[in-house]
Design an enzyme around this catalytic site. Structure first.
Site, PDB file in Angstrom:
ATOM      1  N   ASP A  94     -74.368 -70.118 -12.916  1.00  0.00           N
ATOM      2  CA  ASP A  94     -75.470 -69.995 -11.956  1.00  0.00           C
ATOM      3  C   ASP A  94     -76.720 -69.497 -12.695  1.00  0.00           C
ATOM      4  O   ASP A  94     -76.795 -68.339 -13.095  1.00  0.00           O
ATOM      5  CB  ASP A  94     -75.083 -69.019 -10.835  1.00  0.00           C
ATOM      6  CG  ASP A  94     -76.126 -69.017  -9.720  1.00  0.00           C
ATOM      7  OD1 ASP A  94     -77.323 -68.801 -10.014  1.00  0.00           O
ATOM      8  OD2 ASP A  94     -75.748 -69.259  -8.557  1.00  0.00           O
ATOM      9  N   ASP A 113     -78.584 -66.420 -11.100  1.00  0.00           N
ATOM     10  CA  ASP A 113     -77.867 -65.149 -11.302  1.00  0.00           C
ATOM     11  C   ASP A 113     -77.974 -64.698 -12.756  1.00  0.00           C
ATOM     12  O   ASP A 113     -78.159 -63.505 -13.033  1.00  0.00           O
ATOM     13  CB  ASP A 113     -76.383 -65.317 -10.940  1.00  0.00           C
ATOM     14  CG  ASP A 113     -76.153 -65.219  -9.436  1.00  0.00           C
ATOM     15  OD1 ASP A 113     -77.074 -64.798  -8.716  1.00  0.00           O
ATOM     16  OD2 ASP A 113     -75.050 -65.577  -8.995  1.00  0.00           O
ATOM     17  N   ARG A 136     -81.082 -75.802   2.676  1.00  0.00           N
ATOM     18  CA  ARG A 136     -80.620 -76.870   3.547  1.00  0.00           C
ATOM     19  C   ARG A 136     -79.974 -76.252   4.794  1.00  0.00           C
ATOM     20  O   ARG A 136     -79.090 -75.406   4.664  1.00  0.00           O
ATOM     21  CB  ARG A 136     -79.595 -77.704   2.772  1.00  0.00           C
ATOM     22  CG  ARG A 136     -79.527 -79.141   3.189  1.00  0.00           C
ATOM     23  CD  ARG A 136     -78.832 -79.928   2.104  1.00  0.00           C
ATOM     24  NE  ARG A 136     -79.817 -80.514   1.218  1.00  0.00           N
ATOM     25  CZ  ARG A 136     -80.233 -81.768   1.336  1.00  0.00           C
ATOM     26  NH1 ARG A 136     -79.742 -82.541   2.263  1.00  0.00           N
ATOM     27  NH2 ARG A 136     -81.133 -82.236   0.519  1.00  0.00           N
ATOM     28  N   THR A 140     -77.818 -79.135  10.411  1.00  0.00           N
ATOM     29  CA  THR A 140     -78.496 -80.447  10.438  1.00  0.00           C
ATOM     30  C   THR A 140     -78.505 -81.113   9.057  1.00  0.00           C
ATOM     31  O   THR A 140     -78.782 -82.300   8.947  1.00  0.00           O
ATOM     32  CB  THR A 140     -79.960 -80.275  10.871  1.00  0.00           C
ATOM     33  OG1 THR A 140     -80.628 -79.485   9.880  1.00  0.00           O
ATOM     34  CG2 THR A 140     -80.067 -79.600  12.217  1.00  0.00           C
TER      35      THR A 140
HETATM   36  N1  URA Z   1     -77.194 -74.297  -9.738  1.00  0.00           N
HETATM   37  C1  URA Z   1     -76.886 -73.535 -10.801  1.00  0.00           C
HETATM   38  O1  URA Z   1     -77.489 -72.500 -11.044  1.00  0.00           O
HETATM   39  N2  URA Z   1     -75.861 -73.955 -11.609  1.00  0.00           N
HETATM   40  C2  URA Z   1     -75.191 -75.081 -11.391  1.00  0.00           C
HETATM   41  O2  URA Z   1     -74.298 -75.414 -12.170  1.00  0.00           O
HETATM   42  C3  URA Z   1     -75.533 -75.869 -10.266  1.00  0.00           C
HETATM   43  C4  URA Z   1     -76.546 -75.438  -9.459  1.00  0.00           C
END
Ligand code: URA
Length: 209
Positions: free
Chosen positions: A200, A203, A104, A108
């Site tokens: 995440d 990750d 994103r 904008t």
């Molecule tokens: N993306 C992720 O990897 N974990 C989240 O909790 C939200 C978005």
């Protein structure tokens, strides 16, 4: 009107609980994401149409079923969606794979596709759009728009963990889409992470944290 299916099969709940644990390392996390993707696809493919075919067993000729109609495309949203592809392909090896990368624009707030490569006949295929986390719903909404713009008509979104806000955002923008998820969690924190979630996903899949 599309449906939202929280697939609460015991195997799915069990495996999802394991990967929520912050102590689970990359190798196990990756393997379990693949297994969860496979189990969710089993449910998401329940309504695929069948047709009759003749098959000759060593005993006699008989009429049985095989998959008919539209072929499938698996489309991961980069990068975390990549972690779900192999599990799905184990179930549906003939599926083609497209990729969508988007971010994103901070000024904008418009979605920017930085990479999109889809099977040429995407308009003829049922699409399984995959992303482990449906958080705000921003990238899923934009990816669905990108697919529709290129002619895809039948799209199912498969996620591991969803927030109620993410589901609402996708349904609002695309009421025709079916969503299959292993869990609808409590919500989002101020950083946009799903609570309790699993952190995440990108990750954890790729060992980059
Ligand atoms: N993306 C992720 O990897 N974990 C989240 O909790 C939200 C978005």
């Amino acid at each position: 009107m599309g449906k939202v299916v929280e697939v609460n099969h015991p195997l799915i709940q069990h495996k999802l609980t394991i990967i929520r644990d912050e102590k689970v390392g990359t190798k196990d996390f990756r393997a379990l994401v693949d297994e969860l993707a496979m189990l969710l696809t089993y449910e998401a493919s329940r309504d695929l149409p069948l047709e009759d075919v003749q098959v000759k067993t060593p005993i006699q000729e008989t009429t049985k079923k095989q998959l008919a109609g539209k072929k499938l495309a698996v489309v991961p949203i980069l990068r975390a969606g990549l972690g779900m592809v192999d599990g799905i392909l184990q179930l549906i090896p003939a599926a083609k794979v497209g990729h969508i990368g988007m971010y994103r624009d901070e000024k904008t707030l418009e979605p920017v596709e930085y990479f999109i490569k889809l099977p040429e006949d995407i308009d003829q295929r049922e699409v399984l759009l995959v992303d482990p986390m449906l958080a705000t719903g921003g990238s899923a909404k934009d990816a669905i728009s990108a697919l529709k713009k290129r002619g895809a008509e039948q799209i199912k979104l498969i996620t591991l963990v969803s927030s109620p806000q993410g589901i609402a955002a996708v349904k609002d923008a695309h009421p025709d889409i079916d969503i299959y998820t292993a869990s609808i969690d409590e919500g989002l924190n101020d950083d946009g992470y799903i609570v309790p979630g699993l952190g995440d996903a990108g990750d954890r899949l790729f060992g980059t944290h």
